[in-house]
Motif scaffolding. Structure first.
Motif, mmCIF file in Angstrom:
data_model
loop_
_atom_site.group_PDB
_atom_site.id
_atom_site.type_symbol
_atom_site.label_atom_id
_atom_site.label_comp_id
_atom_site.label_asym_id
_atom_site.label_seq_id
_atom_site.Cartn_x
_atom_site.Cartn_y
_atom_site.Cartn_z
ATOM 1 N N MET A 59 -9.619 22.047 22.503
ATOM 2 C CA MET A 59 -10.117 22.637 20.747
ATOM 3 C C MET A 59 -9.754 23.507 20.040
ATOM 4 N N VAL A 60 -9.299 22.245 19.247
ATOM 5 C CA VAL A 60 -8.688 22.215 17.717
ATOM 6 C C VAL A 60 -9.805 22.958 16.437
ATOM 7 N N PHE A 61 -10.036 24.164 16.194
ATOM 8 C CA PHE A 61 -10.554 24.898 15.153
ATOM 9 C C PHE A 61 -10.495 24.781 13.819
ATOM 10 N N ALA A 62 -11.209 23.927 13.205
ATOM 11 C CA ALA A 62 -11.136 24.106 11.314
ATOM 12 C C ALA A 62 -11.325 25.336 11.234
ATOM 13 N N ALA A 63 -11.863 26.790 11.559
ATOM 14 C CA ALA A 63 -12.033 27.905 10.819
ATOM 15 C C ALA A 63 -12.535 28.725 12.237
ATOM 16 N N LYS A 64 -12.006 29.945 12.171
ATOM 17 C CA LYS A 64 -13.012 31.422 13.016
ATOM 18 C C LYS A 64 -13.555 32.230 12.780
ATOM 19 N N VAL A 65 -14.806 32.468 12.954
ATOM 20 C CA VAL A 65 -15.377 33.685 12.283
ATOM 21 C C VAL A 65 -15.192 34.896 13.627
ATOM 22 N N ASN A 66 -14.837 35.877 13.681
ATOM 23 C CA ASN A 66 -15.508 37.104 14.560
ATOM 24 C C ASN A 66 -15.864 38.107 13.991
ATOM 25 N N ALA A 67 -17.924 37.515 13.991
ATOM 26 C CA ALA A 67 -18.904 38.729 13.916
ATOM 27 C C ALA A 67 -18.283 39.530 13.808
ATOM 28 N N PRO A 68 -18.090 40.492 14.969
ATOM 29 C CA PRO A 68 -18.097 42.061 14.543
ATOM 30 C C PRO A 68 -16.809 42.645 13.955
ATOM 31 N N ASP A 69 -16.516 41.859 12.662
ATOM 32 C CA ASP A 69 -15.790 42.115 12.052
ATOM 33 C C ASP A 69 -16.591 41.761 10.719
ATOM 34 N N TYR A 70 -17.676 41.804 10.979
ATOM 35 C CA TYR A 70 -18.506 41.956 9.073
ATOM 36 C C TYR A 70 -19.594 43.040 9.645
ATOM 37 N N ALA A 71 -19.957 43.354 8.445
ATOM 38 C CA ALA A 71 -21.629 44.451 8.150
ATOM 39 C C ALA A 71 -22.438 43.729 8.819
ATOM 40 N N PRO A 72 -24.143 44.031 9.484
ATOM 41 C CA PRO A 72 -24.504 43.119 10.089
ATOM 42 C C PRO A 72 -25.446 41.893 9.455
ATOM 43 N N LYS A 73 -25.283 42.846 7.631
ATOM 44 C CA LYS A 73 -26.210 41.900 6.232
ATOM 45 C C LYS A 73 -24.977 41.264 5.901
ATOM 46 N N ASP A 74 -24.109 40.864 6.356
ATOM 47 C CA ASP A 74 -22.850 39.785 6.312
ATOM 48 C C ASP A 74 -22.533 38.901 6.631
ATOM 49 N N LYS A 75 -22.730 39.150 8.613
ATOM 50 C CA LYS A 75 -22.390 38.343 9.695
ATOM 51 C C LYS A 75 -23.357 36.494 9.013
ATOM 52 N N HIS A 76 -24.646 36.886 9.678
ATOM 53 C CA HIS A 76 -24.843 35.245 9.352
ATOM 54 C C HIS A 76 -25.117 34.275 8.014
ATOM 55 N N PRO A 77 -24.971 35.183 6.859
ATOM 56 C CA PRO A 77 -24.093 34.379 5.673
ATOM 57 C C PRO A 77 -22.555 34.170 5.489
ATOM 58 N N MET A 78 -22.418 35.157 6.361
ATOM 59 C CA MET A 78 -20.265 34.682 6.469
ATOM 60 C C MET A 78 -19.980 33.641 7.385
ATOM 61 N N ILE A 79 -21.138 33.576 8.644
ATOM 62 C CA ILE A 79 -20.621 32.038 9.395
ATOM 63 C C ILE A 79 -21.481 31.176 8.800
ATOM 64 N N PHE A 80 -22.693 31.448 7.452
ATOM 65 C CA PHE A 80 -23.014 30.390 7.355
ATOM 66 C C PHE A 80 -22.731 29.619 6.307
ATOM 67 N N ARG A 81 -21.962 30.474 5.691
ATOM 68 C CA ARG A 81 -20.581 29.911 4.365
ATOM 69 C C ARG A 81 -19.858 29.316 4.846
ATOM 70 N N THR A 82 -18.597 29.659 5.991
ATOM 71 C CA THR A 82 -17.863 29.278 7.293
ATOM 72 C C THR A 82 -18.309 27.978 7.231
ATOM 73 N N PHE A 83 -19.153 27.165 8.278
ATOM 74 C CA PHE A 83 -19.460 26.086 8.670
ATOM 75 C C PHE A 83 -20.140 24.999 7.460
ATOM 76 N N ASP A 84 -20.730 26.327 6.122
ATOM 77 C CA ASP A 84 -21.220 24.675 5.237
ATOM 78 C C ASP A 84 -19.194 24.251 4.502
#
Length: 76
Positions: A1-26
């Motif tokens: 499986m080839v990934f266009a992007a990767k997010v390691n959630a523990p690298d982000y502050a709790p308040k930033d995790k979901h926004p970063m994941i959704f920005r990456t998905f979008d």
């Protein structure tokens, strides 16, 4: 499986995790997949995707704990 992007959630502050994941998905093109790595089951995030992105995504667990969870999130 080839990934266009990767997010390691523990690298982000709790308040930033979901926004970063959704920005990456979008930023994905149709047919692309991102990899999410987390230190707990991201099931609440999956529910948020269901509410906010409806049928636009796919969700496949690649690894399910107990210390690391990895999910392939695809954009339809």
């Amino acid at each position: 499986m080839v990934f266009a992007a990767k997010v390691n959630a523990p690298d982000y502050a709790p308040k930033d995790k979901h926004p970063m994941i959704f920005r990456t998905f979008d930023s994905l093109q149709s047919g692309e997949i991102m990899e999410l790595t987390n230190d707990h089951d991201p099931r609440p995030l999956q529910y948020q995707f269901m509410m906010e992105r409806g049928e636009e995504f796919t969700w496949e667990y690649l690894e399910e704990g107990p210390e690391v969870w990895r999910v392939a999130i695809g954009k339809k």
